[in-house]
Design a protein around this motif. Structure first.
Motif, mmCIF file in Angstrom:
data_model
loop_
_atom_site.group_PDB
_atom_site.id
_atom_site.type_symbol
_atom_site.label_atom_id
_atom_site.label_comp_id
_atom_site.label_asym_id
_atom_site.label_seq_id
_atom_site.Cartn_x
_atom_site.Cartn_y
_atom_site.Cartn_z
ATOM 1 N N GLU A 171 0.909 -1.138 -0.044
ATOM 2 C CA GLU A 171 -0.136 -0.224 -0.005
ATOM 3 C C GLU A 171 0.920 1.097 0.160
ATOM 4 N N GLN A 172 2.198 0.784 0.973
ATOM 5 C CA GLN A 172 3.050 2.095 1.228
ATOM 6 C C GLN A 172 4.539 1.866 0.491
ATOM 7 N N LYS A 221 2.689 7.658 -0.992
ATOM 8 C CA LYS A 221 1.997 7.689 0.457
ATOM 9 C C LYS A 221 1.531 7.184 1.309
ATOM 10 N N ALA A 222 0.809 7.138 2.470
ATOM 11 C CA ALA A 222 0.025 6.577 3.385
ATOM 12 C C ALA A 222 -1.162 7.507 2.555
ATOM 13 N N SER A 447 -4.708 0.654 10.274
ATOM 14 C CA SER A 447 -4.623 1.554 9.389
ATOM 15 C C SER A 447 -3.505 2.444 9.870
ATOM 16 N N THR A 448 -2.090 2.586 9.597
ATOM 17 C CA THR A 448 -1.405 3.491 9.863
ATOM 18 C C THR A 448 -0.830 5.022 8.499
ATOM 19 N N ASP A 449 -0.369 5.486 9.337
ATOM 20 C CA ASP A 449 -0.751 6.922 9.038
ATOM 21 C C ASP A 449 0.692 6.756 8.589
ATOM 22 N N ASP A 450 1.385 7.589 7.736
ATOM 23 C CA ASP A 450 2.933 8.178 7.033
ATOM 24 C C ASP A 450 4.008 8.655 8.190
ATOM 25 N N ARG A 478 4.984 7.839 13.930
ATOM 26 C CA ARG A 478 3.155 8.244 12.914
ATOM 27 C C ARG A 478 2.250 7.357 13.890
#
Ligand code: ATP
Ligand code: MG
Length: 871
Positions: A171-172, A221-222, A447-450, A478
């Protein structure tokens, strides 16, 4: 060209081009939460692409074991049905980390294929990325196109879409366009009919992709946007088995020397010929493929199990068993018998197979046998379902239960049903499966942020071997949100004393304190792609400040005692049981340690005592920690350190020595074995065929253990009137107890006999009816027994018994069936009416009924009134 030569030619070609040749990394990944198994050659180098470390050489080449059975790349269902997808395969690769780019990658790929391997240019096609007009709006990869056209006719350069020609890590993360190389190995006649151009990327078994050259130039990026990577990288992957197919002039990977020895062996065992019947052929391919995947996984330390990566391996093996069971009629274990030939053929390139052959065979055999038992049970259940099926459709729910609870494969269910002329409600089954998937997805959603970068400090330094406290600065952080844990923060520092979970040892806990006295707790520490990540519930208030980072020293110390004890235990086991003992997993916590190892039988009491004594002798020996950091691996091995299969080691290692125990280890340890105080084994048992597990404790936990045992002992002794010999006293008590039980049984039998003969003599004849009303000292079951026994001897009985039990009243009435008919008597009615004397009620059948009530004082009156029914 033999497959071995294909592999070595690839590696020596890139060695000449100044690449470092490295061995394949283990297939099971340890510090990557997004991936269970290595599924492409780049996975072991992910940390370099993410910028979390620097390889010693910016050019690397290898042949990497890959497994594509879960997640993004899942080829499992294809395997067996086509001739060029495997679960386990080798990916030949060359890498540039910020070094050469498209020009060299393309030139060398061409040189290797056409000049070194001598592949005819006329069978090759290449693809380049055509660009995209979606949100990314990417340009066509004209660079690659221009390089290719120097080597190959332009009508053989095909433009491909994003699906085929743009590669993303996930995804990133890093991504970029790619160029694939395809071969067309069809006959001239076939080629004349349809051009190869039209078959590229069309799933044709003889027009297949062999090599993919990925040009990493962006970072995703996210929020989904792309940025340019400062350092551009090359990542290539060529399917070794497909390349062998081309070079050996055959039409299927299974006809290369990578697979033929296995297939010959299966033919012999199954008494079937490959190539005669399609279903059997599929089964043979499935088995030849899957045995490799399972054997390599076990060799890398991943045993079949019920969860995670172990479950994936279990499913692969079960798929093989199922195909053998259904299409080759193999009802007993046989796949393990292929391990011998596999290790003979591949043991040279992959010594882990040879070294662990026996273990691999044992584990596979046991797994096969246990699944065959499941199949047997499933067949019984399925037959029952078939019998119960009214119309000719078996419900999806039933099939799902069979699949989910008993592990019975759905395709086997469908097959058996169709043989019996029944249908399976496939939609119903799919619905159930979907429901289950939704449940587990909801539970694991995250869910994971940048990352927010505060300052760029590439080398995060671990100082936790020498200190438990340090002044640190936050370099990035993050937020992650998971269903299970809620909101959490991940923090990365410039330096850290916190040990990240790894090598079996748990991650450190502790706290962060800023100059204002604000404190944030660090709940766990883990390593991801070579970065040490600290987990907190909140973000610190003053993120740009310097913090005092403090490790929970008590937990660390106890964990260290257990870690050092684990090394001593490993040494002790090899000393006491033999050098066949190898570590197969360990868990080092602050409260206990767990150690899995290869050994074939249960440890005897003597062996356990010897092991314990061995470890405790080294603790008493006060052996100091001798630690060597950053020494070459060869040097450590020469000193006697053992390297473990399935572990990934760098060029330099850390060696930990206590006396004669030397291990390659990144964990933390006590300064002297004396710190451990004492070592105690608390359990020993089996984990799988040929794998045992020991759980043990050290230090304070041992004190607690002895304290608790001691307390129990004195409590027991107290209860035994402080006798000097409690064991003997207990034995006596047990014996006495058994004797008393026996006596009571005889007494009860006698009593019942006596009561019956007594009652018989008390029967009164009233108008030709044998009548008795009496209070008995028996429970309800005893009374019923007595009544029925008398009932079998007379056919004109009218009995009414009362009893008092636990303060409650009971009335039972028995009337011979003959009387019920001739005199219109009804026991149910009798107890209902007499019930009022005991303040209760009841009922039953006309010949026997009971009533319960709360007034035992009324029993006598009820018994007197009973006579009224007869006069
Ligand atoms: P395909 O479309 O044939 O599945 P892919 O696009 O998934 O291939 P990549 O991810 O680019 O393949 O992997 C690089 C190379 O690895 C491929 O060119 C192919 O030669 C080989 N490869 C990929 N998947 C498998 C597999 N399941 N079994 C054997 N070789 C494979
Ligand atoms: Mg694929």
């Amino acid at each position: 060209m033999k497959s071995q030569d294909v592999r070595s030619k690839f590696l020596s070609f890139f060695k000449e081009k100044k690449h470092s040749i490295v061995p394949s990394a283990p297939m099971v990944l340890k510090d990557d939460p997004t991936l269970m198994f290595v599924n492409s050659g780049m996975a072991p180098f992910k940390e370099y692409f993410l910028g979390n470390g620097q390889p010693k050489n910016s050019r690397i080449s290898d042949s990497q074991k890959c497994l594509r059975v879960s997640g993004k790349h899942n080829d499992l269902e294809e395997v067996g049905y086509d001739t060029y997808h495997h679960t386990l395969f080798e990916m030949l690769g060359n890498w540039s980390f910020g070094d050469y780019f498209k020009k060299e990658a393309i030139a060398w790929a061409w040189e290797l294929l056409t000049e070194v391997y001598g592949i005819d240019k006329e069978i090759l096609y290449v693809t380049v990325f055509e660009g995209s007009d979606d949100a990314d709006s990417l340009p066509m990869d004209t660079e690659a196109y221009d390089f290719w056209k120097q080597y190959i006719a332009e009508d053989r350069i095909l433009k491909g879409n994003k699906k085929d020609n743009f590669w993303e890590m996930g995804e990133q993360g890093p991504c970029g366009p790619c160029s694939e190389i395809h071969v067309d190995i069809r006959s001239a006649e076939e080629k004349a009919k349809v051009s190869g151009k039209d078959l590229v990327n069309q799933d044709h078994p003889q027009v297949v992709e062999i090599w993919n050259l990925v040009f990493m130039q962006y970072n995703r990026k996210a929020n989904g946007s792309l940025e340019n990577l400062p350092d551009k990288h090359i990542d290539t992957g060529m399917g070794f088995e497909r390349l062998c197919m081309v070079l050996q002039g055959v039409q299927s990977n299974y006809d290369t020397d990578v697979f033929t020895p296995l297939i010959r062996e299966i033919e012999t065992i199954a008494k079937k010929k490959y190539g005669e019947q399609e279903e059997a052929d599929v089964a043979i391919r499935v088995i030849a493929d899957h045995v490799r995947a399972v054997a390599f996984s076990i060799a890398d330390g991943q045993l079949p199990s019920n969860t995670g990566a172990g479950y994936v391996i279990r499913r692969i093996l079960r798929r093989a068993v199922r195909y053998g069971f259904t299409f080759l009629d193999k009802k007993e274990a046989f796949i393990y018998r292929l391990v011998d030939i596999l290790s003979k053929k591949m043991g040279k390139a992959f010594p882990e197979l040879k070294a662990q052959k026996q273990l691999i065979e044992n584990v596979i055999k046991e797994e096969e046998q246990s699944f065959l038992r499941t199949l047997d049970q499933g067949l019984v259940l399925l037959n029952r379902i078939v019998e119960e099926t009214k119309n000719d459709i078996v419900s999806g729910e039933k099939a799902f239960e069979l699949y989910d609870t008993y592990g019975f494969p759905i395709d086997l269910t469908a097959l058996i049903l169709s043989e019996k002329g029944l249908k399976l409600d496939e939609k119903g089954f799919d619905d159930e499966l979907q429901k289950q998937k939704n449940r587990s997805r909801a539970a694991s959603e995250m869910s994971t942020d940048d990352w927010t970068i505060l300052f760029d400090d590439k080398e995060e330094e671990f100082v936790g071997y020498d200190t438990l406290e340090a002044h640190v600065k936050l370099t990035r952080y993050r937020k992650i949100v998971s269903k299970k844990e809620g909101e959490m923060y991940q923090l990365v520092f410039n330096i850290t004393p916190f040990y990240p979970e790894g090598g079996g040892q748990v991650g450190d806990k502790g706290y962060l304190e800023d100059t204002h006295g604000d404190v944030i707790y660090i709940l766990d520490t883990k390593k991801e792609n070579n970065v040490i990540i600290h987990f907190t519930k909140n973000l610190p208030k003053h993120i740009e400040e310097t913090f005092k980072a403090v490790v929970d020293s008590k937990q660390r110390y106890r964990t260290e005692c257990n870690h050092t004890a684990t090394h001593l235990l490993h040494q002790a086991l090899r000393e006491v049981l033999g050098i066949h003992v190898e570590q197969k997993g360990s868990a080092v916590h602050s409260k206990y340690l767990r150690f899995d190892f290869s050994h074939f039988s249960k440890l005897t009491v003597e062996e356990l005592r010897d092991v314990e004594n061995f470890v405790n002798a080294r603790i008493e020996g006060k052996l100091p920690l001798i630690e060597k950091r950053n020494i070459p691996k060869e040097e450590a091995i020469a000193e006697g350190a053992m390297s473990l299969f399935g572990e990934k080691y760098g060029d330099t290692v850390r060696a930990i020595r206590f006396g004669q125990s030397i291990e390659l280890c990144g964990g933390t340890h006590v300064k002297n074995t004396a710190d451990i105080w004492h070592f105690k084994i608390v359990s020993e048992g089996a984990v799988a065929a040929g794998i045992r597990r020991i759980e043990a404790i050290t230090n304070d936990a041992v004190k607690d253990f002895y304290f608790e045992n001691n307390r129990t002992y004195f409590e027991m002794k107290d209860l035994l009137n402080n006798t000097k010999e409690p064991v003997k006293a207990l034995q006596n008590l047990q014996e006495e107890n058994a004797n008393l039980k026996k006596q009571i049984e005889t007494l009860l039998k006698d009593k019942a006999k006596n009561i019956k003969s007594e009652l018989k003599s008390e029967l009164q004849d009233i108008n030709g009816i044998q009548f008795l009303a009496k209070k008995l000292d028996l429970d309800a079951a005893g009374i019923k027994d007595v009544a029925f026994e008398l009932g079998s001897q007379f056919d004109n009985l009218f009995l009414i018994f009362g009893a008092e039990q636990n303060g409650k009243a009971l009335l039972s009435c028995y009337i011979s069936k003959a009387l019920v008919a001739s005199k219109e008597l009804n026991a149910g009615q009798v107890v209902r009416e007499l019930g009022k004397y005991i303040q209760g009620g009841g009922g039953g059948q006309p010949f026997f009924a009971t009533a319960g009530g709360k007034n035992p004082a009324g029993i006598d009156e009820a018994l007197v009134k009973a006579k009224d029914y007869l006069v």
